[in-house]
Design a protein around this motif. Sequence first.
Motif, short mmCIF file in Angstrom:
data_model
loop_
_atom_site.label_atom_id
_atom_site.label_comp_id
_atom_site.label_asym_id
_atom_site.label_seq_id
_atom_site.Cartn_x
_atom_site.Cartn_y
_atom_site.Cartn_z
N LYS A 85 0.82 -1.21 0.00
CA LYS A 85 0.00 0.00 0.00
C LYS A 85 0.85 1.25 0.00
CE LYS A 85 -4.05 1.99 2.34
NZ LYS A 85 -3.55 3.39 2.43
N ALA A 86 1.96 1.22 0.74
CA ALA A 86 2.86 2.38 0.77
C ALA A 86 3.37 2.71 -0.62
CB ALA A 86 4.02 2.12 1.72
N PHE A 87 3.69 1.67 -1.38
CA PHE A 87 4.20 1.87 -2.75
C PHE A 87 3.10 2.33 -3.69
CE2 PHE A 87 7.27 -0.28 -6.04
CZ PHE A 87 7.61 0.98 -6.50
N THR A 88 1.97 1.64 -3.66
CA THR A 88 0.87 2.00 -4.58
C THR A 88 0.28 3.36 -4.24
OG1 THR A 88 -0.68 0.70 -3.24
CG2 THR A 88 0.28 -0.39 -5.15
N ASP A 89 0.22 3.70 -2.94
CA ASP A 89 -0.29 5.03 -2.55
C ASP A 89 0.62 6.13 -3.08
OD1 ASP A 89 -2.44 3.94 -1.28
OD2 ASP A 89 -1.76 4.39 0.76
N PHE A 90 1.93 5.89 -3.02
CA PHE A 90 2.84 6.90 -3.53
C PHE A 90 2.68 7.06 -5.04
CE2 PHE A 90 6.77 8.02 -5.69
CZ PHE A 90 7.09 9.22 -5.07
N MET A 91 2.58 5.96 -5.75
CA MET A 91 2.46 6.03 -7.21
C MET A 91 1.12 6.64 -7.62
SD MET A 91 5.32 5.03 -8.42
CE MET A 91 4.97 4.74 -10.15
N ASN A 92 0.07 6.35 -6.83
CA ASN A 92 -1.22 7.02 -6.99
C ASN A 92 -1.76 6.98 -8.42
OD1 ASN A 92 -3.45 8.50 -6.07
ND2 ASN A 92 -2.50 10.47 -6.57
N SER A 93 -1.76 5.79 -8.99
CA SER A 93 -2.25 5.65 -10.37
C SER A 93 -2.73 4.23 -10.63
CB SER A 93 -1.14 5.99 -11.37
OG SER A 93 -1.55 5.71 -12.69
N ASP A 94 -3.84 4.11 -11.34
CA ASP A 94 -4.34 2.79 -11.76
C ASP A 94 -3.45 2.18 -12.83
OD1 ASP A 94 -6.46 2.97 -10.01
OD2 ASP A 94 -7.84 3.80 -11.51
N PHE B 126 -0.34 1.75 -12.47
CA PHE B 126 0.76 1.06 -11.79
C PHE B 126 0.23 -0.19 -11.10
CE2 PHE B 126 3.22 0.35 -7.85
CZ PHE B 126 4.48 0.13 -8.40
N GLU B 127 0.90 -1.32 -11.34
CA GLU B 127 0.49 -2.57 -10.71
C GLU B 127 1.69 -3.36 -10.23
OE1 GLU B 127 -1.50 -5.26 -13.37
OE2 GLU B 127 0.06 -5.15 -14.92
N ILE B 128 1.49 -4.09 -9.12
CA ILE B 128 2.51 -4.99 -8.58
C ILE B 128 2.03 -6.41 -8.84
CG2 ILE B 128 3.70 -5.76 -6.49
CD1 ILE B 128 3.33 -2.91 -5.38
N ILE B 129 2.82 -7.21 -9.57
CA ILE B 129 2.37 -8.50 -10.08
C ILE B 129 3.45 -9.56 -9.94
CG2 ILE B 129 0.64 -7.61 -11.71
CD1 ILE B 129 2.79 -7.57 -13.87
N PRO B 130 3.07 -10.86 -9.97
CA PRO B 130 4.07 -11.94 -9.88
C PRO B 130 4.77 -12.23 -11.20
CG PRO B 130 1.87 -12.85 -9.91
CD PRO B 130 1.70 -11.36 -9.86
N HIS B 131 4.13 -11.90 -12.32
CA HIS B 131 4.70 -12.12 -13.65
C HIS B 131 3.94 -11.26 -14.65
CE1 HIS B 131 1.81 -15.52 -12.84
NE2 HIS B 131 1.21 -14.89 -13.84
N PHE B 132 4.46 -11.16 -15.85
CA PHE B 132 3.85 -10.33 -16.89
C PHE B 132 3.66 -11.18 -18.14
CE2 PHE B 132 4.46 -7.76 -20.74
CZ PHE B 132 3.46 -6.81 -20.59
N TYR B 133 2.47 -11.07 -18.73
CA TYR B 133 2.20 -11.80 -19.97
C TYR B 133 1.44 -10.90 -20.94
CZ TYR B 133 0.26 -15.25 -23.23
OH TYR B 133 -0.11 -15.95 -24.36
N ASP B 134 2.00 -10.76 -22.11
CA ASP B 134 1.38 -10.00 -23.20
C ASP B 134 1.00 -11.01 -24.28
OD1 ASP B 134 0.72 -8.48 -25.40
OD2 ASP B 134 2.54 -7.28 -25.41
N GLU B 135 -0.26 -11.42 -24.27
CA GLU B 135 -0.70 -12.46 -25.21
C GLU B 135 -0.63 -11.99 -26.65
OE1 GLU B 135 -4.51 -15.48 -25.95
OE2 GLU B 135 -4.67 -13.85 -24.48
N GLU B 136 -0.99 -10.75 -26.88
CA GLU B 136 -1.04 -10.22 -28.25
C GLU B 136 0.31 -10.29 -28.94
OE1 GLU B 136 -2.29 -6.13 -30.67
OE2 GLU B 136 -2.51 -6.24 -28.48
N ASN B 137 1.37 -9.99 -28.20
CA ASN B 137 2.71 -9.97 -28.79
C ASN B 137 3.57 -11.16 -28.40
OD1 ASN B 137 2.57 -7.30 -30.17
ND2 ASN B 137 2.25 -6.56 -28.08
N GLY B 138 3.00 -12.11 -27.63
CA GLY B 138 3.72 -13.33 -27.29
C GLY B 138 4.91 -13.12 -26.38
N ILE B 139 4.73 -12.33 -25.30
CA ILE B 139 5.82 -11.98 -24.40
C ILE B 139 5.50 -12.46 -22.98
CG2 ILE B 139 7.20 -10.12 -23.40
CD1 ILE B 139 6.34 -8.41 -25.87
#
Length: 405
Positions: free
Chosen positions: A120-129, A131-144
């Motif tokens: 919460k301390a991190f997301t509150d500072f960033m103050n934007s939808d 910004f996300e904190i996630i376990p992994h990233f997947y871009d299906e459209e570009n296969g990443i």
Amino acid sequence: MSLKLFLSDLHIGDGAANDDFVYDLELVRLLNQLKDVDEKYEIVIIGDGLEILEGESVRKIGLVNFDQICKSVDKDAVESIINRHKSVFEFLRSLARTNKIHYIVGNHDYYLLVNDELRKAFTDFMNSDNFEIIPHFYDEENGIFAQHGSQHDLMYSFTIGKNGDLIPPLGDYVTRYTMSSFEPMLKSVHLPTEIVRDYDNVRPTMDAVDWLEYINSVYKIPVDLVGEWVKSFLKIFNTQEFDRWIKSRFPRAYGFGEFFFRNSIFFQMGRKITRWGDEIQRFRGTNYLKSKAEKILNSYNMPQWRIGEKDVAGYSKALPQIDYSKLKVVLFGHNHLPGFYVIPTPQGARYYVNTGTWRPLVEKSRGKWGQLIFHKKIELNYAVIETNKGESVVETHLVSRVVLN
């Protein structure tokens, strides 16, 4: 046209002993320059963006078990890092008003994932939808697909026990143990501050013992640094955390481990065997993260190689829903070894990228007459994937720096 910037292992710290990040200006300049290419470019930080594990907040808590440390770290761990590097985080916050920032969690910032106050301390500072904190990233459209990589490291991955319980990574405990015992001893022998910092940046890690021997000879330290290092690790092998970890990882070999790991002679032998293994891997040009990426990229034809429960254990309860037939690029960080590899598959060439680190690297080499030498270099690594009209271009960038003495 769309552009994505991939960075990892920045290890931006709170200014304490293990904060090596002094590249605020360079990072802000890079983030600013990319706006000229694509105003709405996205940022994917592939783990260890923040150095929480080796920060002062964690050090003050002391050597508690993994569950306790996860619960005990408070928001000061994040706020102290932000305050130390204001220009970087204020720029990121302003960027997040219009640009997406995907923050993947690694092993040095893992507590963000399980500690609500910290997150919460991190997301509150960033103050934007955006910004996300996630376990992994997947871009299906570009296969990443991007993941930190600690999930595939023996020392830093979670283990699923026989009863389905989660065994925490030993590496987290070893790091905190070293911070509380061995590193204070290093400081007590009055070595230059930058030399004490170098201990944590030796790669591969097992070369740290050779580095200690080297420091002993160069600075004429009246303390057997290697002996103290061995004593420190032998104490770790007598802890409940190690006992639980080795029983879960090597249940059949546990009896042998009791003898070998807790005997200084056999420990030294094991260190040499491990180092030989590192040399063989280096000679063959292989590493465990590249091998894992090869399996993932070939898993459309080999379903048993797809990302499974053990590959996300401790980070996510759900598996990433990947269309393996369209997967083109896998990105990891973690081992601080930047690389760009072509991976052959039945569907054609695919690609593995390691985004390296922005932390100094201390590496071993040999002089003309065989004498041992250690040198430090700075490598600022990142990757960019630009997509235009359905076609993607992958670029890796490496800026190397050395200080000429």
